[in-house]
Scaffold this active site. Structure first.
Site, PDB file in Angstrom:
ATOM      1  N   ARG A 124      51.486  29.186  35.414  1.00 60.43           N
ATOM      2  CA  ARG A 124      50.637  29.242  36.608  1.00 60.43           C
ATOM      3  C   ARG A 124      51.404  29.293  37.921  1.00 60.43           C
ATOM      4  O   ARG A 124      51.155  30.157  38.751  1.00 60.43           O
ATOM      5  CB  ARG A 124      49.711  28.014  36.630  1.00 60.43           C
ATOM      6  CG  ARG A 124      48.675  28.061  37.739  1.00 60.43           C
ATOM      7  CD  ARG A 124      47.744  26.864  37.694  1.00 60.43           C
ATOM      8  NE  ARG A 124      47.052  26.750  36.426  1.00 60.43           N
ATOM      9  CZ  ARG A 124      46.275  25.735  36.089  1.00 60.43           C
ATOM     10  NH1 ARG A 124      46.108  24.730  36.915  1.00 60.43           N
ATOM     11  NH2 ARG A 124      45.668  25.702  34.918  1.00 60.43           N
ATOM     12  N   HIS A 168      42.979  36.931  30.949  1.00 60.83           N
ATOM     13  CA  HIS A 168      43.094  35.736  31.792  1.00 60.83           C
ATOM     14  C   HIS A 168      41.791  34.927  31.747  1.00 60.83           C
ATOM     15  O   HIS A 168      40.874  35.171  32.542  1.00 60.83           O
ATOM     16  CB  HIS A 168      43.402  36.156  33.232  1.00 60.83           C
ATOM     17  CG  HIS A 168      43.993  35.061  34.078  1.00 60.83           C
ATOM     18  ND1 HIS A 168      45.240  34.511  33.841  1.00 60.83           N
ATOM     19  CD2 HIS A 168      43.514  34.413  35.160  1.00 60.83           C
ATOM     20  CE1 HIS A 168      45.507  33.586  34.741  1.00 60.83           C
ATOM     21  NE2 HIS A 168      44.470  33.506  35.561  1.00 60.83           N
ATOM     22  N   TYR A 203      31.703  44.893  46.174  1.00 60.00           N
ATOM     23  CA  TYR A 203      31.751  45.875  47.267  1.00 60.00           C
ATOM     24  C   TYR A 203      33.106  46.569  47.391  1.00 60.00           C
ATOM     25  O   TYR A 203      33.196  47.663  47.930  1.00 60.00           O
ATOM     26  CB  TYR A 203      31.452  45.182  48.611  1.00 60.00           C
ATOM     27  CG  TYR A 203      30.087  44.552  48.667  1.00 60.00           C
ATOM     28  CD1 TYR A 203      28.930  45.317  48.528  1.00 60.00           C
ATOM     29  CD2 TYR A 203      29.943  43.177  48.849  1.00 60.00           C
ATOM     30  CE1 TYR A 203      27.675  44.726  48.580  1.00 60.00           C
ATOM     31  CE2 TYR A 203      28.693  42.577  48.902  1.00 60.00           C
ATOM     32  CZ  TYR A 203      27.559  43.362  48.762  1.00 60.00           C
ATOM     33  OH  TYR A 203      26.327  42.784  48.809  1.00 60.00           O
TER      34      TYR A 203
END
Length: 749
Positions: free
Chosen positions: A37, A83, A127
């Site tokens: 991470r 993921h 969008y």
């Protein structure tokens, strides 16, 4: 903690020691956070989430020359296949990869609202659209040619790359930030062309040090938002040598003349990682709180480029001092830390220097080259095997056709007749009739010859370290050409400059609005500052039975020197003194005053001036005012005292004669040249006091006369003729002052 508690019976229940269970689980969590991470891989400079996003976009065929696709599609595929975390976390990582103010070389080409430098967030992923950039293509180059290892994805349905081939020095070029368990990483962005030059030098000089690379090639960080680096060369070299350090980055500004003597300051670049909206808001707050007396207004006139306009309070303001005050108080100057803590070999977290970071990348590129060459060699050998069979067949096509037409099992017959392998026999059987023309045979022979030559070249490459590094050198030179200093994206944005010399400028005074004040110190050690220079102090009220002890005019930008009875001198900022509406505050709250001591004198600090300091035992000396200034609450021990003696006098030393008097009303005047000048100590005897104690002293010019005050407050002046009988030498007893000074209270006006 280590005791095991037996549960009340039941099948399938296992007793576990709490301590070992916590250790095991927290260790697994810490290891996962560090490797999966927070820390980037030293080879490709990516964390797993970024690597998975780029590989997921590669599978979606979002190359730089293709059309954009919705980010919702990208996030969904990456989350579903590779993921298994929150969609917003994946989208946030994707957005950052596309922001040209966050990434020096963006890996994602975004279309739509991906946030801005003001700190505004991006539009929702339904969008926005995205595709890979040329930099990302270089990172993925050759990933389908067995250049890197793959591992199963979280659900075992697909495979993901452990590391990317990374034909671009991404770790240092784009940098990385991350916080793990017990460790963190912070790598600022750098200029890719400079990194390529340093890597090319490392290829030829394997043992080169980080110091050599910094001195010759890598100037320092190169931030996407530009700015000015103001650190010394020595500190930059040391940071890259150890892998730890910090860089001071300032905004880029210029003075813009408006005509008729008026001007403004225009900021065109701000430090890396500072949201412009927050910066403007902070400047406005400081302006409202009157902490920026030199600044009148701040305006944000930014469009696509940054343009922050700073309007000075008056045209006489020095722009350098104005900016230095802003650098001190706002994020127009920020510190960017360097902590090159990365996963070496993809597994071991370690802090490395610049040279080792580049060596890790170069070694990875060599491994990729070797694996890619072996993969190509395997392809060539398979093709040569097929071509060898086809060319054998072309020697006797009639026999091949006969076998195919007449034999029930054509493949074994062909293999037996022409000594072919199964792969060659299959290739012959799959050949179309139209390919049996003479021209095709010539093409096969040409291909066979070309592949044989390529095979020999690859075998030579794999057998020679020099050829491998030569190939890698060519690849790096091509990257440098693509991102060279003459290109728009490759041109260095952050410059290295020395900050202006402000050694002789009192910046502290510049941060305070200059106003006249009157400092009041009471007999019990309370202090306050009245606005303006107040001449009549008769109406000033004090707390309880307290009364006026010291009063003098000053300014808010000045410093106040305070002498305690134990010989220590403390420094107070006049701007921080409490106002005159109340009774003030005890000086004891502002400094670390020793128990049993009291305030005996206070006066405004005059730079490069001299002061007379003395004790009740009649000892004292002249001291430079600069030596008395203390930067801490503890003050400075200036006057050494013996026995029960206390400090009594601290006055300006402006003149050629010294006047002292004691509790027996004995006055002595002697030349100031007889006094030593010290920074600290016990000093020398000013007046022989015997059983009396020194009560007051004054340094004055004999030509102007000795100023003194009567008990009623009336100012008097004793000229040289009057003082003649009291003039002597240092350490004399002096003479009684009853006749000429009948109502003497103290020296001074």
């Amino acid at each position: 903690m280590g005791q095991i508690f037996e549960p009340p019976g039941g099948d399938g229940i296992e007793s576990v020691e709490l301590k070992s269970a916590l250790e095991e689980r927290y260790f697994a969590y810490a290891l996962s956070t560090i490797t999966q991470r927070a820390l980037p891989d030293a080879r490709d400079g990516l964390k797993p989430v970024h690597r998975r996003i780029l590989y997921g976009m590669r599978l979606l065929r979002l190359d730089p020359n293709t059309a954009h696709k919705k980010c919702a599609k990208i996030v969904g595929d990456v989350m579903g296949d590779f993921h298994p975390h929150g969609d917003q976390a994946i989208y946030d990582a994707l957005v950052r990869l596309s922001q040209d103010f966050a990434q020096r070389y963006p890996l994602v080409d975004g279309q739509g609202n991906f946030g801005n430098i003001d700190g505004d967030g991006p539009a929702a992923y339904r969008y926005t659209e995205a595709r890979l950039t040329e930099v990302a293509r270089l990172l993925l180059d050759g990933i389908d040619e067995d250049t890197v290892d793959f591992r199963p994805s979280y659900n075992g349905e697909k495979e993901e790359p452990v590391v990317l081939p990374a034909a671009f020095p991404n770790l240092l070029a784009n940098g990385s930030q991350g916080i793990a368990v017990g460790m963190a990483t912070s790598i600022p962005p750098h200029n890719a062309a400079e990194l390529c030059d340093a890597a090319l030098y490392l290829i030829g000089h394997r043992e080169a040090t980080s110091e050599q690379l910094v001195e010759t090639f890598v100037q320092g960080p190169d931030f996407p938002t530009g700015g000015i680096l103001v650190d010394s060369r020595a500190s930059i070299v040391e940071a890259y040598r150890t892998g730890r350090g910090a860089f001071r980055v300032r905004a880029r500004w210029a003075k813009e003349d408006l005509g008729r003597g008026t001007w403004t300051i225009v900021v065109t670049e701000i430090p890396y990682g500072v949201p412009k909206g927050r910066l403007i808001e902070k400047l406005a707050e400081l302006l409202q709180e009157k902490k920026l007396p030199l600044l009148a207004d701040v305006r944000d006139e930014s469009a696509e480029d940054v343009r922050i306009v700073l309007e000075p309070r008056s045209r006489s303001v020095d722009p350098v001092i104005l900016m230095e005050s802003l650098f001190r108080l706002s994020e127009l100057e920020s510190r960017v830390s360097l902590n090159m803590n990365v996963l070496v070999g993809g597994q071991v977290p370690r802090v490395i220097g610049l040279a080792e970071a580049l060596r890790e990348w170069l070694d990875h590129r060599r491994t990729v080259l070797q694996r890619r060459s072996r993969y190509r060699l395997g392809q060539i050998e398979r093709r040569l095997e097929i071509l060898g069979g086809l060319l054998i067949v072309y020697l006797d096509l009639d026999e091949v056709i006969r076998i195919i037409r007449e034999e029930d099992e054509a493949k074994p017959a062909l293999m037996a007749r022409f000594s072919l392998t199964e792969i060659q026999a299959n290739a012959i059987l799959d050949t179309r009739l139209r390919a049996l023309r003479k021209l095709e045979e010539m093409e096969l022979k040409r291909e066979f010859t070309d592949l044989t030559a390529e095979k020999e070249g690859i075998e030579s490459l794999l057998g020679s370290d020099a050829l491998q590094w030569k190939t890698i050198t060519g690849q790096i030179r091509q990257v440098k050409k693509t991102f060279g200093p003459e290109t728009k994206i490759g041109r260095r944005r952050t410059t290295l400059e020395n900050p202006p010399d402000t050694a002789g400028i009192d910046l502290t005074a510049a941060l305070v609005e200059r106003e006249p004040i009157t400092v009041i110190v009471s007999a019990k050690g309370w202090i306050r500052a009245l606005k303006g220079h107040v001449a009549d102090l008769s109406g000033i009220a004090f707390k309880g039975d307290d009364s006026l002890k010291i009063a003098f005019p000053s300014e808010t930008t000045a410093k106040v020197l305070v002498l305690a009875s134990n010989g220590k001198v403390y420094t107070l900022d006049a701007s921080k003194l409490p106002g005159g509406r109340g009774f003030g505050d005890p000086i004891r709250l502002m400094v670390d005053l020793d128990d049993g001591t009291e305030i005996v004198a206070a006066l405004p600090y005059q730079p490069e001036g001299k002061l007379l300091i003395a004790g009740s035992d009649g000892r004292g000396f002249l001291a430079p005012a600069d030596a008395l200034v203390a930067n801490t609450r503890k003050g400075k021990s200036i006057l050494g005292l013996d026995g029960s003696a206390t400090a009594t006098v601290l006055v300006p030393a402006n003149g050629d004669h010294v006047a002292v008097c004691n509790s027996d009303r004995l006055l002595l005047v002697f030349p100031a040249s007889e006094l030593p000048e010290l920074s600290r100590g016990k000093g020398m005897r000013l007046q022989r006091c015997r059983t009396a104690s020194l009560t007051d002293a004054c340094v004055f010019a004999m030509a102007e006369g000795l100023p003194w005050r009567e008990t009623g407050g009336v100012s008097r002046l004793a000229n040289a003729g009057v003082l003649e009988r009291w003039v002597g030498h240092r350490a004399d007893v002096g003479a009684l002052m009853t006749r000429s000074f009948p109502k003497f209270e103290r020296f001074g006006k």
